[in-house]
Write a protein that holds these residues in place. Structure first.
Motif, PDB file in Angstrom:
ATOM      1  N   ALA A   3     110.143  59.823   5.391  1.00 33.55           N
ATOM      2  CA  ALA A   3     109.322  58.553   6.054  1.00 33.55           C
ATOM      3  C   ALA A   3     107.765  58.925   6.248  1.00 33.55           C
ATOM      4  N   LYS A   4     107.706  60.285   6.581  1.00 32.35           N
ATOM      5  CA  LYS A   4     106.615  60.859   6.834  1.00 32.35           C
ATOM      6  C   LYS A   4     105.618  60.449   5.623  1.00 32.35           C
ATOM      7  N   ALA A   5     106.195  60.584   4.395  1.00 37.73           N
ATOM      8  CA  ALA A   5     105.530  60.568   3.275  1.00 37.73           C
ATOM      9  C   ALA A   5     105.660  59.025   2.352  1.00 37.73           C
ATOM     10  N   GLY A   6     106.070  58.142   3.312  1.00 35.20           N
ATOM     11  CA  GLY A   6     106.412  56.798   3.001  1.00 35.20           C
ATOM     12  C   GLY A   6     107.408  56.301   1.903  1.00 35.20           C
ATOM     13  N   TYR A  27     106.927  65.554  -5.457  1.00 31.98           N
ATOM     14  CA  TYR A  27     107.141  65.187  -6.932  1.00 31.98           C
ATOM     15  C   TYR A  27     106.727  63.581  -6.637  1.00 31.98           C
ATOM     16  N   ALA A  28     107.558  63.022  -5.800  1.00 38.39           N
ATOM     17  CA  ALA A  28     107.514  61.546  -5.655  1.00 38.39           C
ATOM     18  C   ALA A  28     106.143  60.958  -5.171  1.00 38.39           C
ATOM     19  N   VAL A  29     105.597  61.900  -4.273  1.00 37.15           N
ATOM     20  CA  VAL A  29     104.156  61.328  -4.175  1.00 37.15           C
ATOM     21  C   VAL A  29     103.050  61.467  -5.264  1.00 37.15           C
ATOM     22  N   PRO A  43     108.462  55.424  -5.152  1.00 29.46           N
ATOM     23  CA  PRO A  43     108.928  55.015  -3.754  1.00 29.46           C
ATOM     24  C   PRO A  43     110.090  55.366  -3.493  1.00 29.46           C
ATOM     25  N   ARG A  44     111.205  55.796  -4.320  1.00 31.58           N
ATOM     26  CA  ARG A  44     112.474  55.971  -4.134  1.00 31.58           C
ATOM     27  C   ARG A  44     112.977  57.511  -4.712  1.00 31.58           C
ATOM     28  N   ILE A  45     114.044  58.225  -3.572  1.00 39.07           N
ATOM     29  CA  ILE A  45     114.567  59.450  -4.264  1.00 39.07           C
ATOM     30  C   ILE A  45     115.911  59.362  -3.804  1.00 39.07           C
ATOM     31  N   HIS A  46     116.723  59.460  -4.827  1.00 40.95           N
ATOM     32  CA  HIS A  46     118.225  59.639  -4.807  1.00 40.95           C
ATOM     33  C   HIS A  46     118.725  60.867  -4.517  1.00 40.95           C
ATOM     34  N   VAL A  47     119.562  60.868  -3.013  1.00 37.05           N
ATOM     35  CA  VAL A  47     119.822  61.975  -2.753  1.00 37.05           C
ATOM     36  C   VAL A  47     121.339  61.941  -2.856  1.00 37.05           C
ATOM     37  N   MET A  48     121.787  62.893  -3.966  1.00 35.57           N
ATOM     38  CA  MET A  48     123.128  62.959  -4.397  1.00 35.57           C
ATOM     39  C   MET A  48     124.065  63.792  -3.212  1.00 35.57           C
ATOM     40  N   ALA A  49     125.182  62.979  -2.883  1.00 35.05           N
ATOM     41  CA  ALA A  49     126.052  63.469  -1.710  1.00 35.05           C
ATOM     42  C   ALA A  49     126.513  64.849  -1.854  1.00 35.05           C
ATOM     43  N   GLY A  50     127.110  65.374  -3.457  1.00 36.54           N
ATOM     44  CA  GLY A  50     127.884  66.453  -3.439  1.00 36.54           C
ATOM     45  C   GLY A  50     129.039  66.487  -3.435  1.00 36.54           C
TER      46      GLY A  50
END
Length: 274
Positions: free
Chosen positions: A134-137, A93-95, A100-107
Motif C-alpha cells: 500500500a505504501k507503494a500504491g 520492480y512493480a514501481v 499495479p499488481r503483484i501475485h503473492v504465491m501461497a506456497g
C-alpha cells in the motif's frame, strides 16, 4: 469484451523472452503478464514495454527457490525473512515497470503438516505485505491453484481465498481468479464469477483450456459464454480489469505457433486489449 493480456512466460515459447514483447504487440495485445521479472534489469523490461506500447499488468513475487521446488513462501513457517525480502524486491520492480499488481504465491504446505497449522503464518505475512504494498500504491493478488498441477499448494478454492481477503481486511489485497484452476478444483465457473466479481475483491482473471492448458477454444470450457458473463457482471459492478492468457500453445515452440492459435481471440467481437 474483456481486455486480454499475453502471458509471456507461456506464449511465444519459440522466442527469447525479451523478444516476446514485440510478438505480443504485433498480435494486438495491449498488456502483458508473466511469472517472474527478476532475471532481467527492470530498465530493460521497461524499455521493451515502452517500445511496444504495452502495459505490465501482473507478475509474481519471488517464490523462493523455484528450481528446488518452492512455489511461494507466504505460508511457510521459518522463512518469513526471505518472504519479506522478496516482497520488497517485487515492489521495487512493480514501481519501475508501472505494474499495479503483484501475485503473492501461497506456497506448499510442508509434508506431514495440516493446512490449518500454517494459516497463521500465511495471514501474518500477508498483513505485513499489504501494508508495504500500500505504501507503494500496489495491489497484492492471491491465487487458488489446483493440486493436480501443484500438489500440496496451500490455497485451492475461491471461497478460501475470499475468506483470507476478508480476514486481511485491506483494500489492496484481492483474488486472482484463474478459471482453469477453478474448473479443475470446483467447476460451476459462471456462477462463481457472478458471485465473486461484484464483491470488488477480484483483481484479475486468467484463462486456459481444460484439461491440457492449451488455447481456451480447446477442451471442456465454453469461454465465449464465460466472457459474456464477465462482460455482463462487469457492466453491473464497474470491474475494469484484465484477463491473462496463461496457457501453453497447443503447437508448442514452433514458429508462429502462438499467433496461429489466436483464432479464438480474433473471433471475438473486439480486439485483444481493447
Amino acid at each position: 469484451m474483456p481486455r486480454f493480456a499475453a502471458n509471456l512466460s507461456m506464449l511465444y515459447p519459440e522466442l527469447d523472452f525479451l523478444d516476446r514483447f514485440e510478438a505480443a504487440a504485433r498480435d494486438g495485445f495491449k498488456a502483458v503478464e508473466y511469472l517472474f521479472p527478476y532475471a532481467y534489469d527492470p530498465r530493460e523490461l521497461a524499455a521493451r514495454l515502452s517500445a511496444n506500447g504495452l502495459q505490465q499488468v501482473l507478475f509474481n513475487a519471488p517464490p523462493g527457490d523455484w528450481d528446488r521446488g518452492d512455489r511461494g513462501l507466504t505460508c511457510v513457517p521459518g522463512r518469513e525473512a526471505e518472504f519479506r525480502e522478496g516482497l520488497l524486491k517485487a515492489i521495487d520492480y512493480a514501481v519501475a515497470l508501472s505494474c499495479p499488481r503483484i501475485h503473492v504465491m501461497a506456497g506448499l504446505v510442508p509434508e506431514n503438516t495440516e493446512r490449518e497449522s500454517v494459516q497463521p503464518t500465511y495471514l501474518d505475512n500477508l498483513h505485513w505485505a499489504a501494508v508495504e504494498a500500500a505504501k507503494a500504491g500496489r495491489d497484492l493478488l492471491l491465487e487458488p491453484i489446483n493440486t493436480r498441477d501443484i500438489p500440496r499448494f496451500f490455497l485451492n478454492r475461491q471461497d478460501h481465498a475470499h475468506e483470507i481477503v476478508e480476514a486481511i481486511g485491506a483494500l489492496n489485497v484481492q483474488v486472482q481468479m484463474d478459471l482453469y484452476h477453478c474448473q479443475i478444483v470446483e467447476g460451476d465457473v459462471a456462477m462463481k464469477i457472478r458471485k465473486y466479481l461484484p464483491t470488488g475483491r477480484v483483481g484479475h482473471f486468467q484463462i486456459a483450456g481444460v484439461p491440457e492448458r492449451h488455447e481456451p477454444d480447446v477442451g471442456e470450457m465454453n469461454y465465449p459464454y464465460l466472457f459474456d458473463v464477465i462482460d455482463e457482471v462487469s457492466a453491473q459492478c464497474g470491474w475494469q480489469g484484465w484477463v491473462g492468457c496463461e496457457y501453453r500453445p497447443r503447437r508448442g515452440a514452433v514458429a508462429n505457433g502462438t499467433s496461429d492459435g489466436l483464432g479464438w481471440l480474433r473471433a471475438l467481437p473486439r480486439t485483444a486489449g481493447a
